[in-house]
Design an enzyme around this catalytic site. Structure first.
Site, PDB file in Angstrom:
ATOM      1  N   SER A  66       4.802  11.965  -1.925  1.00 33.66           N
ATOM      2  CA  SER A  66       5.976  11.257  -1.371  1.00 33.66           C
ATOM      3  C   SER A  66       5.649   9.932  -0.699  1.00 33.66           C
ATOM      4  O   SER A  66       6.563   9.199  -0.315  1.00 33.66           O
ATOM      5  CB  SER A  66       6.713  12.159  -0.384  1.00 33.66           C
ATOM      6  OG  SER A  66       7.545  13.053  -1.077  1.00 33.66           O
ATOM      7  N   LYS A  69       7.378   6.750  -1.783  1.00 34.05           N
ATOM      8  CA  LYS A  69       8.636   6.235  -1.246  1.00 34.05           C
ATOM      9  C   LYS A  69       8.442   4.995  -0.371  1.00 34.05           C
ATOM     10  O   LYS A  69       9.423   4.344  -0.022  1.00 34.05           O
ATOM     11  CB  LYS A  69       9.358   7.336  -0.465  1.00 34.05           C
ATOM     12  CG  LYS A  69       9.770   8.525  -1.338  1.00 34.05           C
ATOM     13  CD  LYS A  69      10.547   9.565  -0.556  1.00 34.05           C
ATOM     14  CE  LYS A  69      10.926  10.746  -1.429  1.00 34.05           C
ATOM     15  NZ  LYS A  69       9.875  11.752  -1.534  1.00 34.05           N
ATOM     16  N   SER A 126      12.290  12.631   3.810  1.00 35.17           N
ATOM     17  CA  SER A 126      11.591  12.391   2.541  1.00 35.17           C
ATOM     18  C   SER A 126      12.400  12.907   1.354  1.00 35.17           C
ATOM     19  O   SER A 126      11.866  13.506   0.423  1.00 35.17           O
ATOM     20  CB  SER A 126      10.203  13.064   2.567  1.00 35.17           C
ATOM     21  OG  SER A 126       9.423  12.640   1.475  1.00 35.17           O
ATOM     22  N   LYS A 232       4.968   7.310   6.348  1.00 36.46           N
ATOM     23  CA  LYS A 232       5.388   8.226   5.288  1.00 36.46           C
ATOM     24  C   LYS A 232       4.325   9.261   4.976  1.00 36.46           C
ATOM     25  O   LYS A 232       3.168   8.945   4.761  1.00 36.46           O
ATOM     26  CB  LYS A 232       5.718   7.438   4.004  1.00 36.46           C
ATOM     27  CG  LYS A 232       6.455   8.248   2.980  1.00 36.46           C
ATOM     28  CD  LYS A 232       7.875   8.536   3.412  1.00 36.46           C
ATOM     29  CE  LYS A 232       8.443   9.786   2.767  1.00 36.46           C
ATOM     30  NZ  LYS A 232       7.820  11.045   3.195  1.00 36.46           N
TER      31      LYS A 232
END
Length: 390
Positions: A66, A69, A126, A232
């Site tokens: 993730s 992102k 997320s 993140k």
């Protein structure tokens, strides 16, 4: 007794024949453990200068999960800056976006949320479904958005990165490196509005409905690490536990990336240690703010005879703790004479800071506002005015 002695000798010989193999296996395992360590790769940088404090396997291509992102968010914030989007715009959810697995906020086909709400879902929870919904809203399709992702990666000099989706869900040929993740994170942080979202530990979607949804940040460092406000996390079975983190103390911002940690606890421990070391040994000093005028330059055939030359970004010195700025020299180096027309933001020179012959920093200098070509009447008046003053 003789039979017992013979049995002992045979047993000893038999055992000895296995020892080398066993020792070799142990040596190989120890060597592999040393090579792999607890992380697959890591890097820590200073945000403004890009100075690398520590790196290990930083160019190893790995699945980012993730953390992908970060690029999705970068394109969203670029679209906001260019006024392609506003935070109040409504984003409709397609069946495809709603079908995303993994981390999600359970968007339903036909549901709509504002860009602001979608950013909360992506930055805090997320959310894969929100990421794809935003990708489709910006580019028309997920595929077209991924093309934008890869184009932006090339523009940023991320030479070891290739994206296949905007979520990080497992798929072949989707990879990046710790070094490229740090470049991407530094680019995103240049939109400080993102930290408004990534620094929130919790929030809600559909707050005034019977489908109220609680968002809890996947990055626990923002609660436990002083100065942490992003950025993140990532996890898949293949990628293991990953994190691109940022923290700011005493005006210095650090970006750190770890990939392939065996557990979230180990991930957070390692990234905290990397940032601790950077903050303990270095500090920054701001010399000039972003868009600070440093000179006036003549423009040949421009609708303005002279224009201010400004810094493209802050001029920052990275110093070891205890190091002084005494003796530094500042110079301006222009690329060439200016000639209209000139687009706003065009780099026209550099602001150079040196000490004892060593370059400490280079800050690009730009023309902040567009310069159009002068009309013949403007040139005539300018020429006449010049004659009259002599």
């Amino acid at each position: 007794m003789k039979v017992f002695s013979v049995w002992i000798i045979c047993a000893s010989l038999l055992f000895a024949s296995f020892v080398p193999a066993g020792s070799a296996f142990a040596e190989q395992k120890n060597k592999a453990d040393q090579e792999n360590g607890k992380l697959k790769s890591a890097i820590v940088m200073e945000q403004e200068t890009g100075k690398v404090f520590f790196a290990n396997n930083e160019n190893k291509k790995l699945p980012p999960a993730s953390m992908t992102k970060v690029m999705t968010l970068l394109l969203i914030f670029k679209a906001l800056k260019s006024h392609q989007l506003t935070l109040k715009d409504k984003v409709n959810v397609s069946e495809h976006a709603a079908s995303m697995g993994g981390s999600q906020v359970f968007l339903e086909p036909g549901e709509s949320m504002t860009v602001d709400e979608m950013l909360k879902a992506i930055c805090i929870a997320s959310a894969n479904d929100a990421s794809v919904a935003m990708a489709e809203h910006i580019a028309g399709s997920e595929k077209a958005f991924v093309e934008k992702m890869n184009h932006e990666a090339k523009r940023l000099g991320m030479n070891n990165t290739h994206f296949v989706n905007p979520t990080g869900l497992p798929v072949a040929n989707h990879y990046t490196t710790a070094h490229d993740m740090a470049i991407m994170a530094r680019a995103l942080i240049k939109f400080p509005e993102v930290l408004h979202y990534t620094s929130k530990y919790e929030d809600y979607l559909r707050e005034n409905t019977d489908k109220k949804f609680w968002l809890v940040n996947t990055n626990k460092l923002i609660k436990t690490y002083p100065g942490a406000d992003g950025l993140k996390t990532g996890f898949t079975n293949n990628a293991k536990y990953c994190l691109t983190a940022t923290a700011q103390r005493n005006g210095m911002r650090v970006v750190a990336v770890v990939m392939g940690a065996p557990s979230p606890k180990e991930r957070n421990k390692e990234i905290a240690a990397l940032m601790d070391n950077a903050f303990a040994n270095y500090s920054t000093k701001l010399l000039l703010k972003k868009h600070k005028p440093v000179a006036m330059a003549k423009v040949n055939k421009g609708d303005q005879a002279q224009v201010p030359i400004v810094t493209q970004q802050p001029t920052v010195l990275l110093l070891k703790k205890g190091e002084r700025t005494k003796g530094i020299k500042k110079t301006i180096k222009m690329n060439k004479a200016l000639k209209a027309p000139i687009k706003s933001g065009t780099v026209v020179g550099q602001y150079i800071v040196m000490k004892k012959g060593k370059v400490l920093s280079k800050t690009p200098l730009i023309v902040k506002h567009q310069v159009k070509r002068a009309t013949w009447w403007q040139l005539f008046k300018r020429s006449a005015g010049s004659i009259l003053t002599h």
